[in-house]
Design a protein around this motif. Structure first.
Motif, mmCIF file in Angstrom:
data_model
loop_
_atom_site.group_PDB
_atom_site.id
_atom_site.type_symbol
_atom_site.label_atom_id
_atom_site.label_comp_id
_atom_site.label_asym_id
_atom_site.label_seq_id
_atom_site.Cartn_x
_atom_site.Cartn_y
_atom_site.Cartn_z
ATOM 1 N N ALA A 148 -85.331 39.699 107.640
ATOM 2 C CA ALA A 148 -86.734 39.915 107.995
ATOM 3 C C ALA A 148 -86.911 41.282 108.650
ATOM 4 C CB ALA A 148 -87.210 38.807 108.926
ATOM 5 N N ASP A 149 -86.002 41.643 109.559
ATOM 6 C CA ASP A 149 -86.067 42.960 110.201
ATOM 7 C C ASP A 149 -85.935 44.065 109.163
ATOM 8 O OD1 ASP A 149 -86.259 41.690 112.647
ATOM 9 O OD2 ASP A 149 -84.121 41.887 113.117
ATOM 10 N N ALA A 150 -85.045 43.871 108.187
ATOM 11 C CA ALA A 150 -84.851 44.882 107.152
ATOM 12 C C ALA A 150 -86.107 45.063 106.321
ATOM 13 C CB ALA A 150 -83.682 44.480 106.258
ATOM 14 N N LEU A 151 -86.792 43.976 106.040
ATOM 15 C CA LEU A 151 -88.008 44.051 105.241
ATOM 16 C C LEU A 151 -89.111 44.803 105.983
ATOM 17 C CD1 LEU A 151 -87.980 40.412 103.867
ATOM 18 C CD2 LEU A 151 -87.756 42.488 102.488
ATOM 19 N N LEU A 152 -89.131 44.666 107.301
ATOM 20 C CA LEU A 152 -90.193 45.276 108.093
ATOM 21 C C LEU A 152 -89.851 46.691 108.566
ATOM 22 C CD1 LEU A 152 -91.209 42.163 110.215
ATOM 23 C CD2 LEU A 152 -92.418 43.125 108.247
ATOM 24 N N ALA A 153 -88.623 47.130 108.302
ATOM 25 C CA ALA A 153 -88.218 48.476 108.736
ATOM 26 C C ALA A 153 -89.050 49.544 108.027
ATOM 27 C CB ALA A 153 -86.739 48.688 108.436
ATOM 28 N N GLU A 161 -75.959 47.733 105.929
ATOM 29 C CA GLU A 161 -75.385 47.267 104.669
ATOM 30 C C GLU A 161 -75.250 45.739 104.679
ATOM 31 O OE1 GLU A 161 -74.721 48.976 102.025
ATOM 32 O OE2 GLU A 161 -75.049 50.990 102.820
ATOM 33 N N GLY A 162 -74.957 45.181 103.513
ATOM 34 C CA GLY A 162 -74.811 43.739 103.392
ATOM 35 C C GLY A 162 -76.097 43.092 102.914
ATOM 36 N N ARG A 163 -76.289 41.855 103.321
ATOM 37 C CA ARG A 163 -77.470 41.120 102.868
ATOM 38 C C ARG A 163 -78.786 41.820 103.201
ATOM 39 N NH1 ARG A 163 -76.818 34.669 104.119
ATOM 40 N NH2 ARG A 163 -74.704 34.389 103.320
ATOM 41 N N PRO A 164 -78.943 42.375 104.435
ATOM 42 C CA PRO A 164 -80.212 43.039 104.733
ATOM 43 C C PRO A 164 -80.539 44.157 103.738
ATOM 44 C CG PRO A 164 -79.021 42.638 106.753
ATOM 45 C CD PRO A 164 -78.073 42.304 105.638
ATOM 46 N N ARG A 165 -79.552 45.011 103.449
ATOM 47 C CA ARG A 165 -79.792 46.108 102.507
ATOM 48 C C ARG A 165 -80.037 45.565 101.092
ATOM 49 N NH1 ARG A 165 -78.232 51.526 102.195
ATOM 50 N NH2 ARG A 165 -78.661 51.535 104.434
ATOM 51 N N MET A 166 -79.299 44.525 100.701
ATOM 52 C CA MET A 166 -79.458 43.957 99.365
ATOM 53 C C MET A 166 -80.880 43.443 99.157
ATOM 54 S SD MET A 166 -77.322 40.822 97.572
ATOM 55 C CE MET A 166 -77.941 39.559 98.688
ATOM 56 N N PHE A 167 -81.386 42.678 100.123
ATOM 57 C CA PHE A 167 -82.717 42.104 99.949
ATOM 58 C C PHE A 167 -83.813 43.140 100.145
ATOM 59 C CE2 PHE A 167 -80.524 38.032 100.199
ATOM 60 C CZ PHE A 167 -81.235 37.300 99.267
ATOM 61 N N ARG A 168 -83.582 44.133 101.008
ATOM 62 C CA ARG A 168 -84.580 45.199 101.147
ATOM 63 C C ARG A 168 -84.685 45.976 99.839
ATOM 64 N NH1 ARG A 168 -87.736 48.280 104.803
ATOM 65 N NH2 ARG A 168 -88.638 49.921 103.514
ATOM 66 N N ASN A 169 -83.545 46.296 99.239
ATOM 67 C CA ASN A 169 -83.567 47.013 97.967
ATOM 68 C C ASN A 169 -84.239 46.188 96.876
ATOM 69 O OD1 ASN A 169 -82.237 49.167 99.105
ATOM 70 N ND2 ASN A 169 -80.228 48.626 98.314
ATOM 71 N N PHE A 170 -83.942 44.886 96.862
ATOM 72 C CA PHE A 170 -84.544 44.004 95.861
ATOM 73 C C PHE A 170 -86.060 43.947 96.033
ATOM 74 C CE2 PHE A 170 -85.122 39.520 94.136
ATOM 75 C CZ PHE A 170 -84.990 39.911 92.812
ATOM 76 N N ALA A 171 -86.510 43.837 97.284
ATOM 77 C CA ALA A 171 -87.956 43.803 97.548
ATOM 78 C C ALA A 171 -88.621 45.104 97.131
ATOM 79 C CB ALA A 171 -88.204 43.523 99.029
ATOM 80 N N ASP A 172 -87.938 46.224 97.375
ATOM 81 C CA ASP A 172 -88.496 47.510 96.951
ATOM 82 C C ASP A 172 -88.545 47.605 95.426
ATOM 83 O OD1 ASP A 172 -88.935 48.418 99.524
ATOM 84 O OD2 ASP A 172 -87.011 49.458 99.673
ATOM 85 N N GLN A 173 -87.499 47.130 94.760
ATOM 86 C CA GLN A 173 -87.459 47.194 93.300
ATOM 87 C C GLN A 173 -88.554 46.348 92.668
ATOM 88 O OE1 GLN A 173 -83.456 45.952 92.422
ATOM 89 N NE2 GLN A 173 -82.555 47.772 93.359
#
Length: 262
Positions: A148-153, A161-173
């Motif tokens: 959630a923090d990664a999405l709101l950054a 790195e890890g799950r936060p970066r993976m899901f942030r990248n996916f949301a951006d894509q």
């Protein structure tokens, strides 16, 4: 968004929810597809050829964009994303289309929603396919607050790195509304008590990648449920398992073994 030909809408709880309805003219058995977190009907089901696979096998295929995702209405209120409420959207879609009973397949968060749907409206769910979610349905799938923090950054470069970066990248894509997704993470993580899992009596197939570090053990979940079996999607992680050809073949076999008429 590309691939949105044939997109239609219905309303539930004040949300305008997008969906596709394919192959209905051929009168085949209905399969309702419920996508995962941060995904869409197109990303989860059209792009990996699930819709093609199922329609070519003669099924009527319905897939929606969950609230907060894709072309459906968004909310930043966490309670709007409780799995019971998203399950109610799925039932409302069947009502909207006049479908009394369907096979239901969900992936990851969509598998959680599908399980809650099977409990809330068992007469509507003929069989279940739970992809990308094993015992995590009952025990949880780890700490998602950093996601959630990664999405709101404001700056994606600051996301670890890890799950936060993976899901942030996916949301951006997927060009997702990241505020809505952060609320969804907070609201959609309700665990299913083991006793409730035991009450899901529909024939159930649980498919999880052998390299999936999110879903939890599929065998443990299958052991809780009275009519479930697991399928190991070899050498696939959480993101890649959904489109695996062996998974598609196993699902077609499973659906064929459990027709709506039974």
């Amino acid at each position: 968004m590309a691939g949105e030909a044939g997109l239609a809408f219905f309303e539930n709880e004040g949300f305008d929810l997008a969906f596709i309805d394919l192959n209905q003219e051929h009168g085949g058995e209905a399969v309702l597809l419920i996508h995962g977190f941060a995904s869409t009907h197109f990303v989860n089901w059209v792009a990996p050829s699930w819709t093609t696979t199922l329609t070519q096998a003669g099924y009527r295929v319905i897939a929606l964009d969950n609230r907060g995702h894709g072309s459906s209405s968004k909310s930043t209120i966490a309670a709007d994303y409780e799995p019971e409420r998203m399950a109610a959207d799925a039932v409302a879609l069947l009502d909207h289309l006049g479908i009394a009973r369907a096979h239901v397949m969900g992936y990851s968060m969509g598998a959680r929603v599908s399980a809650f749907m099977a409990l809330a409206a068992p007469e509507r769910v003929a069989s279940l396919v739970l992809g990308g979610l094993g015992i995590g349905l009952v025990e949880g799938v780890g700490d998602w607050d950093p996601i959630a923090d990664a999405l709101l950054a404001t700056d994606a470069a600051t996301v670890p790195e890890g799950r936060p970066r993976m899901f942030r990248n996916f949301a951006d894509q997927t060009r997702s509304d990241k505020g809505a997704l952060a609320a969804c993470i907070a609201g959609s993580r309700t665990l299913l008590p083991a006793d409730d899992a035991r009450r899901i009596t529909q024939p159930t197939l649980i498919g999880v990648g052998t390299r999936d570090d999110i879903a939890g053990d599929p065998d443990e979940l299958a052991a809780l449920m009275p009519n479930a079996e697991s399928f190991a999607i070899q050498k696939r992680d959480h993101m890649l398992a959904v489109g695996d050809r062996t998974f598609k073949a196993r699902v077609l076999e499973f659906l064929g073994d459990h027709p709506l008429a039974t």
